[in-house]
Design an enzyme around this catalytic site. Structure first.
Site, PDB file in Angstrom:
ATOM      1  NE  ARG A  17     -11.473   3.392   1.515  1.00 25.08           N
ATOM      2  CZ  ARG A  17     -10.743   2.584   0.750  1.00 25.08           C
ATOM      3  NH1 ARG A  17     -10.406   2.926  -0.468  1.00 25.08           N
ATOM      4  NH2 ARG A  17     -10.327   1.443   1.233  1.00 25.08           N
TER       5      ARG A  17
ATOM      6  NE  ARG B 218      -4.301  -6.008  -1.573  1.00 28.05           N
ATOM      7  CZ  ARG B 218      -5.486  -5.467  -1.856  1.00 28.05           C
ATOM      8  NH1 ARG B 218      -6.267  -5.980  -2.770  1.00 28.05           N
ATOM      9  NH2 ARG B 218      -5.889  -4.395  -1.195  1.00 28.05           N
TER      10      ARG B 218
ATOM     11  NE  ARG C 258      -6.965  -2.311   3.941  1.00 29.75           N
ATOM     12  CZ  ARG C 258      -7.931  -1.575   3.400  1.00 29.75           C
ATOM     13  NH1 ARG C 258      -8.620  -0.737   4.132  1.00 29.75           N
ATOM     14  NH2 ARG C 258      -8.200  -1.689   2.134  1.00 29.75           N
TER      15      ARG C 258
HETATM   16  P1  AMP Z   1      -9.383  -3.916  -1.283  1.00 28.03           P
HETATM   17  O1  AMP Z   1     -10.818  -3.571  -1.363  1.00 28.03           O
HETATM   18  O2  AMP Z   1      -8.757  -4.206  -2.634  1.00 28.03           O
HETATM   19  O3  AMP Z   1      -8.566  -2.930  -0.481  1.00 28.03           O
HETATM   20  O4  AMP Z   1      -9.300  -5.323  -0.492  1.00 28.03           O
HETATM   21  C1  AMP Z   1      -9.756  -5.452   0.836  1.00 28.03           C
HETATM   22  C2  AMP Z   1      -9.051  -6.606   1.526  1.00 28.03           C
HETATM   23  O5  AMP Z   1      -9.337  -7.834   0.818  1.00 28.03           O
HETATM   24  C3  AMP Z   1      -7.532  -6.513   1.551  1.00 28.03           C
HETATM   25  O6  AMP Z   1      -7.056  -5.710   2.627  1.00 28.03           O
HETATM   26  C4  AMP Z   1      -7.145  -7.988   1.715  1.00 28.03           C
HETATM   27  O7  AMP Z   1      -7.334  -8.419   3.053  1.00 28.03           O
HETATM   28  C5  AMP Z   1      -8.192  -8.682   0.851  1.00 28.03           C
HETATM   29  N1  AMP Z   1      -7.689  -8.848  -0.530  1.00 28.03           N
HETATM   30  C6  AMP Z   1      -8.144  -8.213  -1.658  1.00 28.03           C
HETATM   31  N2  AMP Z   1      -7.441  -8.605  -2.738  1.00 28.03           N
HETATM   32  C7  AMP Z   1      -6.521  -9.512  -2.301  1.00 28.03           C
HETATM   33  C8  AMP Z   1      -5.481 -10.261  -2.920  1.00 28.03           C
HETATM   34  N3  AMP Z   1      -5.227 -10.154  -4.227  1.00 28.03           N
HETATM   35  N4  AMP Z   1      -4.751 -11.082  -2.130  1.00 28.03           N
HETATM   36  C9  AMP Z   1      -4.995 -11.203  -0.824  1.00 28.03           C
HETATM   37  N5  AMP Z   1      -5.931 -10.507  -0.160  1.00 28.03           N
HETATM   38  C10 AMP Z   1      -6.694  -9.666  -0.886  1.00 28.03           C
END
Ligand code: AMP
Length: 214
Positions: free
Chosen positions: A127, A88, A171
């Site tokens: 969602r 990310r 986000r």
């Molecule tokens: P997601 O379910 O992929 O939207 O992830 C939820 C949250 O987890 C994100 O908004 C970030 O705060 C954290 N997160 C997930 N993957 C990463 C990553 N590769 N690097 C940093 N934070 C992450």
């Protein structure tokens, strides 16, 4: 196949990752899911990660990269994997390149699921997630059969704290600042494929299969 999924939060990466993982018989690795499992289990990693996740910020790279390295060294990744939500940031992408080259494996593709911001905001506000089994729904596009109850395990579904409207905007901002630069990073590496993701899940899946040639 070894595939990285890119896209804004709410673009449908998780949904397409599950379909792809099943079709290709490879594991679906979601850093978001790993963090949520740690938060649920109240582990030291979960406690630290929650602070950032609840604000719509990224968890710092140093907490994130080791988890992915460990996961990729699991034998079930030998035939491939779908990485959903990692990398990310540019440093995470550089780290991934290094880990993969040490393992002597190469990514087949980085797939961008492309959805405009206004559609993302509409989607994320509706969602809903099952806190027990992780199944995801949308109150309009993909509702539960019985209102508010998970189809899979009968638990009451919830809105993830980080899907609350003000956090969604944070986000998205985080995505544009920190993750979007990865599009040109992978384009320069000749790995980027793009699937438009604004329509129904099945239409996006058809496009995803087509651009990946599967
Ligand atoms: P997601 O379910 O992929 O939207 O992830 C939820 C949250 O987890 C994100 O908004 C970030 O705060 C954290 N997160 C997930 N993957 C990463 C990553 N590769 N690097 C940093 N934070 C992450």
């Amino acid at each position: 196949m070894k595939i990285v999924l890119l896209g804004a939060p709410g673009a449908g990466k998780g949904t397409q990752a599950k379909v792809l993982a099943e079709k290709l018989s490879v594991p679906h690795i979601s850093t978001g899911d790993i963090f949520r499992a740690n938060i649920k289990g109240n582990t030291p990693l979960g406690i630290k990660a929650k602070e950032y996740i609840d604000k719509g910020q990224l968890v710092p790279d140093e907490l994130t990269v080791e988890i992915v390295k460990d996961r990729l060294s699991n034998p079930d990744c030998a035939n491939g994997f779908i990485l959903d939500g990692f990398p990310r940031t540019i440093p995470q992408a550089e780290y991934l390149d290094k880990v993969l080259s040490d393992m002597k494996i190469e990514l087949d593709a980085t797939l961008l699921i492309d959805v405009k911001d206004d559609e993302i905001i509409k989607r994320m506000s509706g969602r809903r997630t099952c806190p027990n089994c992780g199944a995801s729904y949308h109150i309009i596009y993909n509702p539960t059969k019985v209102e508010g109850i998970c189809d899979v395990c009968n638990t009451a579904v919830i809105q993830r704290a980080d899907d609350a409207p003000e956090t969604v905007l944070n986000r998205l901002e985080t995505y544009h600042k920190q993750t979007q630069p990865l599009i040109s990073y992978y384009e320069k590496a000749g790995k980027l494929k793009v699937a438009e993701g604004a329509d129904e899940v099945e239409e996006t899946t058809a496009r995803v299969f087509k651009v990946l040639g599967i």
